[in-house]
Design an enzyme around this catalytic site. Structure first.
Site, short mmCIF file in Angstrom:
data_model
loop_
_atom_site.label_atom_id
_atom_site.label_comp_id
_atom_site.label_asym_id
_atom_site.label_seq_id
_atom_site.Cartn_x
_atom_site.Cartn_y
_atom_site.Cartn_z
N GLY A 1 -6.29 -17.51 -1.49
CA GLY A 1 -6.71 -17.77 -0.07
C GLY A 1 -6.86 -19.04 0.22
O GLY A 1 -6.91 -19.53 1.24
N GLY B 1 -2.16 -17.45 -4.98
CA GLY B 1 -0.61 -17.01 -4.71
C GLY B 1 -0.24 -18.28 -3.96
O GLY B 1 0.48 -19.26 -4.47
N CYS C 1 19.77 -11.03 16.92
CA CYS C 1 19.98 -10.98 18.41
C CYS C 1 18.63 -10.48 19.01
O CYS C 1 18.40 -9.41 19.57
CB CYS C 1 20.95 -9.53 18.71
N TYR D 1 5.54 -16.61 0.13
CA TYR D 1 5.48 -15.55 1.46
C TYR D 1 6.56 -15.70 2.29
O TYR D 1 6.61 -15.92 3.52
CB TYR D 1 4.19 -15.48 2.12
C1 PLP Z 1 -2.88 -11.80 -1.83
C2 PLP Z 1 -4.00 -11.87 -2.59
C3 PLP Z 1 -4.22 -13.00 -3.39
C4 PLP Z 1 -3.48 -14.38 -3.32
O1 PLP Z 1 -3.98 -14.77 -1.95
P1 PLP Z 1 -3.24 -16.34 -1.38
O2 PLP Z 1 -3.84 -16.43 -0.25
O3 PLP Z 1 -1.92 -16.14 -1.50
O4 PLP Z 1 -3.82 -17.29 -2.58
C5 PLP Z 1 -5.23 -13.05 -4.42
N1 PLP Z 1 -5.95 -11.69 -4.40
C6 PLP Z 1 -5.91 -10.66 -3.63
C7 PLP Z 1 -6.37 -9.59 -4.06
C8 PLP Z 1 -4.57 -10.66 -2.91
O5 PLP Z 1 -4.58 -9.55 -2.18
#
Ligand code: PLP
Length: 420
Positions: free
Chosen positions: A239, A278, A350, A379
């Site tokens: 996150g 992520g 379009c 993403y």
């Molecule tokens: C998507 C997700 C992450 C990674 O989130 P980021 O915002 O990309 O760091 C980690 N844990 C869970 C359970 C997720 O669904």
């Protein structure tokens, strides 16, 4: 501000080489693998000792990205059978965990037979299904219970996974029941708790407060277990946000790590903390380069119509932001003499929603110039509706310092099948 963004030389070289190899105007993704490895290593090095960093591969699950990150992180976080295939095809085997709502029995079984480290369970129904599968395989499976805690006011972010009604995790009010269900399942072993409460967190102070809140709750959560001494792990999710609008101002990861270290040092029995990041791991390595096909003015607004579009790079549309754009003119001298004006950068679809960026002040743009959208490594392509309008899929170029390798989409897709 995008003008202050420097594209590394080896990426510029790769873009130019690719442009020359393309018959049609180009739209392609370029990934800076050395930069990705360096960024991942720096993130890992900043962690307090004993705190782990996993990569949540849904941010970008291309084989070259996983292969680059796997050696520098502690493990991988996966959420589907397809992601299990990708992780198991990785050249550096790492521990991995399976999370996510709506897990298939087939995927849970596959995970166990292929050596999953732990499951993050999302519901009481899943506990029962997991128990049945573990029993049929005659194994004892480690699990973490994913919690949807009630968050204190002021800790929200744009995309919330917890503290509100969501399909994720187990409400704190039902946590005792869930812990009891796992404790009573003979083939499951509770080893920790998991909270992934939000995404796009751009403020280090707020994330610090969020982690402090989890750690404050930790002893209570742990005390619900029949064997609290086995419950040692606190997975705090991912996150961490990326500042797409001011690329030079990013989340203070080292600051968060220092604060966490101080906080953990005050605890009597601190948990083993694990991050599963992520976006903040893979975003910075990616560039989406598109060629200008047409320039026009409509009702006073200037448009640059480019190869590709939001069907290949959905991120700006998904987040409703104006992505930074870097102009690479074919003829820099002529561009410097050209008119400077605000442009709306659009793709080939379009639909008026196919907007990559608005209000980009660029100088002397002409047809045939390239525009580069940085921060495209997470993403980006993988959340996009790439088959809309039947345009060909973009190339993805994975650039290493010495040589580049292009992995056509068809090969990348085939990776999702069992490798035998
Ligand atoms: C998507 C997700 C992450 C990674 O989130 P980021 O915002 O990309 O760091 C980690 N844990 C869970 C359970 C997720 O669904």
């Amino acid at each position: 501000m995008a003008e202050h963004f420097r594209i590394p030389g080896h990426i510029l070289d790769a873009i130019e080489a690719h442009r020359q190899a393309c018959r049609d105007p180009m739209a392609a993704f370029f990934y800076d693998l050395p930069a990705l490895a360096a960024h991942g290593s720096a993130m890992k090095a900043a962690l307090p000792s004993g705190v782990e960093l996993y990569y949540a591969i849904k941010a970008n699950s291309e084989a070259a990205i996983i292969d680059t990150l796997a050696p520098v992180v502690d493990g991988l976080e996966l959420s589907s059978g397809g992601e299990i295939e990708r992780a198991c095809a990785c050249s550096t085997p790492r521990p991995w965990v399976l999370s996510g709502p709506g897990k298939l029995d087939a995927d849970m079984r596959e995970a166990m037979t292929r050596g999953v480290e732990a499951f993050h369970v999302e519901s009481l129904g899943e506990v029962a299904r997991l128990q049945a599968i573990a029993a049929s395989l005659d194994r004892v499976q480690s699990v973490l219970v994913r919690i949807n805690p009630s968050l204190p006011a002021g800790l929200n972010s744009r995309l919330r996974m917890a503290g509100t009604a969501t399909p994720f995790g187990i409400d704190e009010a039902q946590l005792a029941d869930a812990v009891q269900a796992v404790d009573e399942a003979p083939n499951l072993m509770l080893v920790g708790f998991h909270v992934h409460a939000m995404s796009h967190q751009k403020c280090e102070q707020r994330h610090q407060r969020l982690l402090a809140f989890y750690l404050e709750r930790w002893p209570e959560w742990r005390a619900l277990a029949r064997h609290p001494e086995q419950v040692v792990q606190l997975n705090v999710g991912g996150g961490i946000g990326v500042n797409y609008l001011q690329p030079s101002e990013q989340f203070d990861w080292p600051g968060l790590c220092r604060a966490l270290e101080r906080r953990l040092s005050t605890m009597h029995e601190p948990p083993l903390v694990r991050f599963e990041i992520g976006r903040f791991l893979s975003a910075f390595c990616g560039y989406y380069a598109v060629e200008v096909l047409d320039t026009k003015v409509s009702h006073g607004e200037g448009f640059l119509v480019c190869r590709g579009g939001t069907h290949q790079f959905r991120l700006p549309a998904a987040q409703g932001h104006d992505h930074p754009v870097i102009h690479l003119p074919r003829d820099p001298r002529r561009a410097r003499e050209g008119e400077r004006r605000a442009w709306t950068v659009v793709g080939q679809l379009c639909t008026p929603k196919d907007v990559l960026s608005r209000q980009q002040a660029l100088q002397g743009v002409v047809v045939g110039d390239l525009l580069v959208l940085p921060l495209a490594g997470a993403y980006g392509y993988n959340i996009s509706h790439a088959d809309f309008l039947c345009h060909p899929r973009p190339d993805q170029i994975f650039v290493s310092a010495s040589r580049e390798s292009s992995v056509p989409e068809t090969r990348a897709q085939r990776r999702a099948e069992p490798v035998g």
